[in-house]
Design a protein around this motif. Structure first.
Motif, PDB file in Angstrom:
ATOM      1  N   MET A   1     104.714 116.687  -0.604  1.00 37.24           N
ATOM      2  CA  MET A   1     103.550 115.821  -0.688  1.00 37.24           C
ATOM      3  C   MET A   1     103.759 114.833  -1.840  1.00 37.24           C
ATOM      4  N   PRO A   2     103.468 113.560  -1.624  1.00 42.82           N
ATOM      5  CA  PRO A   2     103.654 112.562  -2.680  1.00 42.82           C
ATOM      6  C   PRO A   2     102.598 112.710  -3.776  1.00 42.82           C
ATOM      7  N   LEU A   3     102.915 112.178  -4.946  1.00 45.44           N
ATOM      8  CA  LEU A   3     101.937 112.158  -6.028  1.00 45.44           C
ATOM      9  C   LEU A   3     100.768 111.272  -5.622  1.00 45.44           C
ATOM     10  N   PRO A   4      99.550 111.585  -6.078  1.00 50.28           N
ATOM     11  CA  PRO A   4      98.408 110.723  -5.750  1.00 50.28           C
ATOM     12  C   PRO A   4      98.609 109.311  -6.300  1.00 50.28           C
ATOM     13  N   ALA A   5      98.173 108.352  -5.553  1.00 54.48           N
ATOM     14  CA  ALA A   5      98.271 106.956  -5.976  1.00 54.48           C
ATOM     15  C   ALA A   5      97.283 106.687  -7.107  1.00 54.48           C
ATOM     16  N   SER A   6      97.594 105.667  -7.899  1.00 52.70           N
ATOM     17  CA  SER A   6      96.679 105.218  -8.947  1.00 52.70           C
ATOM     18  C   SER A   6      96.732 103.691  -8.980  1.00 52.70           C
ATOM     19  N   ASP A   7      95.832 103.088  -9.741  1.00 49.20           N
ATOM     20  CA  ASP A   7      95.816 101.626  -9.824  1.00 49.20           C
ATOM     21  C   ASP A   7      97.123 101.082 -10.400  1.00 49.20           C
ATOM     22  N   LYS A   8      97.847 101.905 -11.179  1.00 45.41           N
ATOM     23  CA  LYS A   8      99.112 101.449 -11.774  1.00 45.41           C
ATOM     24  C   LYS A   8     100.191 101.211 -10.723  1.00 45.41           C
ATOM     25  N   ASP A   9     100.223 102.081  -9.709  1.00 51.16           N
ATOM     26  CA  ASP A   9     101.289 101.981  -8.707  1.00 51.16           C
ATOM     27  C   ASP A   9     100.781 101.626  -7.308  1.00 51.16           C
ATOM     28  N   ILE A  10      99.562 101.154  -7.222  1.00 50.85           N
ATOM     29  CA  ILE A  10      98.958 100.915  -5.912  1.00 50.85           C
ATOM     30  C   ILE A  10      99.691  99.832  -5.127  1.00 50.85           C
ATOM     31  N   ASP A  11     100.234  98.835  -5.798  1.00 52.99           N
ATOM     32  CA  ASP A  11     100.943  97.774  -5.066  1.00 52.99           C
ATOM     33  C   ASP A  11     102.103  98.351  -4.255  1.00 52.99           C
ATOM     34  N   GLN A  12     102.835  99.269  -4.856  1.00 54.04           N
ATOM     35  CA  GLN A  12     103.952  99.904  -4.146  1.00 54.04           C
ATOM     36  C   GLN A  12     103.449 100.705  -2.943  1.00 54.04           C
ATOM     37  N   TRP A  13     102.365 101.439  -3.156  1.00 57.83           N
ATOM     38  CA  TRP A  13     101.822 102.252  -2.066  1.00 57.83           C
ATOM     39  C   TRP A  13     101.288 101.363  -0.944  1.00 57.83           C
ATOM     40  N   LEU A  14     100.677 100.251  -1.280  1.00 56.42           N
ATOM     41  CA  LEU A  14     100.153  99.358  -0.243  1.00 56.42           C
ATOM     42  C   LEU A  14     101.285  98.732   0.571  1.00 56.42           C
TER      43      LEU A  14
ATOM     44  N   GLN B   1     103.292 108.808   4.121  1.00 52.37           N
ATOM     45  CA  GLN B   1     103.178 109.331   2.763  1.00 52.37           C
ATOM     46  C   GLN B   1     102.257 108.443   1.920  1.00 52.37           C
ATOM     47  N   ALA B   2     102.246 107.154   2.225  1.00 49.53           N
ATOM     48  CA  ALA B   2     101.363 106.235   1.504  1.00 49.53           C
ATOM     49  C   ALA B   2      99.907 106.544   1.817  1.00 49.53           C
ATOM     50  N   VAL B   3      99.623 106.869   3.063  1.00 50.32           N
ATOM     51  CA  VAL B   3      98.254 107.240   3.456  1.00 50.32           C
ATOM     52  C   VAL B   3      97.814 108.461   2.647  1.00 50.32           C
ATOM     53  N   ILE B   4      98.668 109.453   2.582  1.00 50.03           N
ATOM     54  CA  ILE B   4      98.346 110.690   1.862  1.00 50.03           C
ATOM     55  C   ILE B   4      98.163 110.414   0.369  1.00 50.03           C
ATOM     56  N   ALA B   5      99.066 109.649  -0.206  1.00 45.79           N
ATOM     57  CA  ALA B   5      98.996 109.362  -1.648  1.00 45.79           C
ATOM     58  C   ALA B   5      97.729 108.596  -2.006  1.00 45.79           C
ATOM     59  N   ILE B   6      97.397 107.589  -1.218  1.00 39.83           N
ATOM     60  CA  ILE B   6      96.199 106.794  -1.503  1.00 39.83           C
ATOM     61  C   ILE B   6      94.946 107.644  -1.318  1.00 39.83           C
TER      62      ILE B   6
ATOM     63  N   PHE C   1      93.560  93.647   0.675  1.00 37.86           N
ATOM     64  CA  PHE C   1      93.421  93.733  -0.778  1.00 37.86           C
ATOM     65  C   PHE C   1      94.185  92.563  -1.393  1.00 37.86           C
ATOM     66  N   GLU C   2      93.442  91.710  -2.103  1.00 38.48           N
ATOM     67  CA  GLU C   2      94.035  90.491  -2.657  1.00 38.48           C
ATOM     68  C   GLU C   2      94.347  90.589  -4.141  1.00 38.48           C
ATOM     69  N   GLY C   3      93.968  91.691  -4.770  1.00 36.66           N
ATOM     70  CA  GLY C   3      94.288  91.881  -6.183  1.00 36.66           C
ATOM     71  C   GLY C   3      93.395  91.140  -7.153  1.00 36.66           C
ATOM     72  N   ARG C   4      92.239  90.652  -6.696  1.00 38.06           N
ATOM     73  CA  ARG C   4      91.325  89.945  -7.607  1.00 38.06           C
ATOM     74  C   ARG C   4      90.562  90.905  -8.512  1.00 38.06           C
ATOM     75  N   SER C   5      90.595  92.176  -8.185  1.00 37.91           N
ATOM     76  CA  SER C   5      89.992  93.227  -9.010  1.00 37.91           C
ATOM     77  C   SER C   5      90.948  94.408  -8.944  1.00 37.91           C
ATOM     78  N   SER C   6      90.589  95.498  -9.615  1.00 38.62           N
ATOM     79  CA  SER C   6      91.421  96.688  -9.472  1.00 38.62           C
ATOM     80  C   SER C   6      91.247  97.222  -8.057  1.00 38.62           C
ATOM     81  N   PHE C   7      92.207  97.974  -7.594  1.00 38.31           N
ATOM     82  CA  PHE C   7      92.126  98.539  -6.247  1.00 38.31           C
ATOM     83  C   PHE C   7      90.907  99.438  -6.125  1.00 38.31           C
ATOM     84  N   LYS C   8      90.655 100.252  -7.170  1.00 34.44           N
ATOM     85  CA  LYS C   8      89.508 101.168  -7.118  1.00 34.44           C
ATOM     86  C   LYS C   8      88.194 100.399  -6.998  1.00 34.44           C
TER      87      LYS C   8
END
Length: 193
Positions: A1-14, A23-28, A68-75
Motif C-alpha cells: 500500500m502506498p504512503l498517504p498523499a499530502s499537499d507536499k507530494d500531491i502534484d506527483q499523485w495527481l 495506487q494514486a487513488v489509494i494514496a489520495i 485542480f489548478e493549484g490556486r490553493s492547496s489541494f486540501k
C-alpha cells in the motif's frame, strides 16, 4: 500500500492519477479521507449521508483530477468540493426528509470510549449538547473551529485556508467559543439553547 498523499507530494499523485494509477487513488483517499469526513460532519449529522458525501467528493476528484489548478492547496480545493456536496445534500434533504435517518456522534473521540456505564450515559448527553451547539454556529465560525482544532493550524494558516485576515479568524474564534460556552452552559443547566 502506498504512503498517504499530502499537499507536499500531491502534484506527483495527481499526475499518476491522470495516468490511471490505482495506487494514486489509494494514496489520495488515505491521505485526505479523515479530514474530509471531519469537515463534512460540520454540516451533516446523518452517518449514511456523511459516508455518501465523502464518497461523492472523492469520486468527483477521481473522475476529473485535472481540474485542480493549484490556486490553493489541494486540501482547500478538496474541502471546497466537499462543502458543495454538503450543500447539495442539505438542499435535497430539505425537499425530501430522510426516513429513520441514523446519526453518529462526530465528537465521540473527544471522550474516553470506555467509561463506567453511568458516566457513559452522561458523556453521551454532553457530546449531544456540544454537537447541537456546534451546529448552531454560523458556517464561518464552524470552519474556523475545524481548521484550528481539528487540523491544528495557526491563526495565520487558518486565515489563508478560509480566505480572510488573521484578525477575522481571531474574531470568529472568540465569538464561536463564546457562543459555544453559552449554549453548552444553558443546555447543561436545563435551559433552552
Amino acid at each position: 500500500m502506498p504512503l498517504p498523499a499530502s499537499d507536499k507530494d500531491i502534484d506527483q499523485w495527481l499526475v499518476r492519477l491522470c495516468e490511471g494509477d490505482e495506487q494514486a487513488v489509494i494514496a489520495i483517499y488515505h491521505g485526505y479521507m479523515r479530514s474530509v469526513t471531519a469537515f463534512v460532519r460540520l454540516y451533516v449529522d446523518d452517518v449514511v449521508a456523511i459516508e455518501e458525501i465523502v464518497d461523492d467528493t472523492f469520486l468527483a476528484i477521481f473522475s476529473k483530477p485535472d481540474q485542480f489548478e493549484g490556486r490553493s492547496s489541494f486540501k482547500t480545493w478538496l474541502l471546497g468540493i466537499a462543502r458543495n456536496q454538503c450543500h447539495n445534500w442539505l438542499r435535497k434533504a430539505r425537499k425530501e426528509p430522510a426516513i429513520n435517518a441514523r446519526t453518529d456522534d462526530a465528537f465521540g473521540t473527544l471522550v474516553d470510549p470506555t467509561p463506567p456505564i453511568l458516566d457513559h450515559l452522561e458523556q453521551q448527553q454532553v457530546r449531544q449538547i456540544v454537537r447541537l451547539c456546534l451546529m448552531r454556529l454560523p458556517e464561518a465560525q464552524r470552519q474556523v473551529l475545524y481548521w484550528v482544532f481539528y487540523e491544528e493550524l495557526s491563526v495565520n494558516e487558518t486565515a489563508e485556508q478560509v480566505g480572510c485576515a488573521p484578525g477575522t479568524v481571531k474574531s470568529r474564534m472568540f465569538h464561536a467559543k463564546s457562543r459555544m460556552a453559552d449554549c453548552v452552559r444553558r443546555r447543561l443547566d436545563g435551559g433552552i439553547a
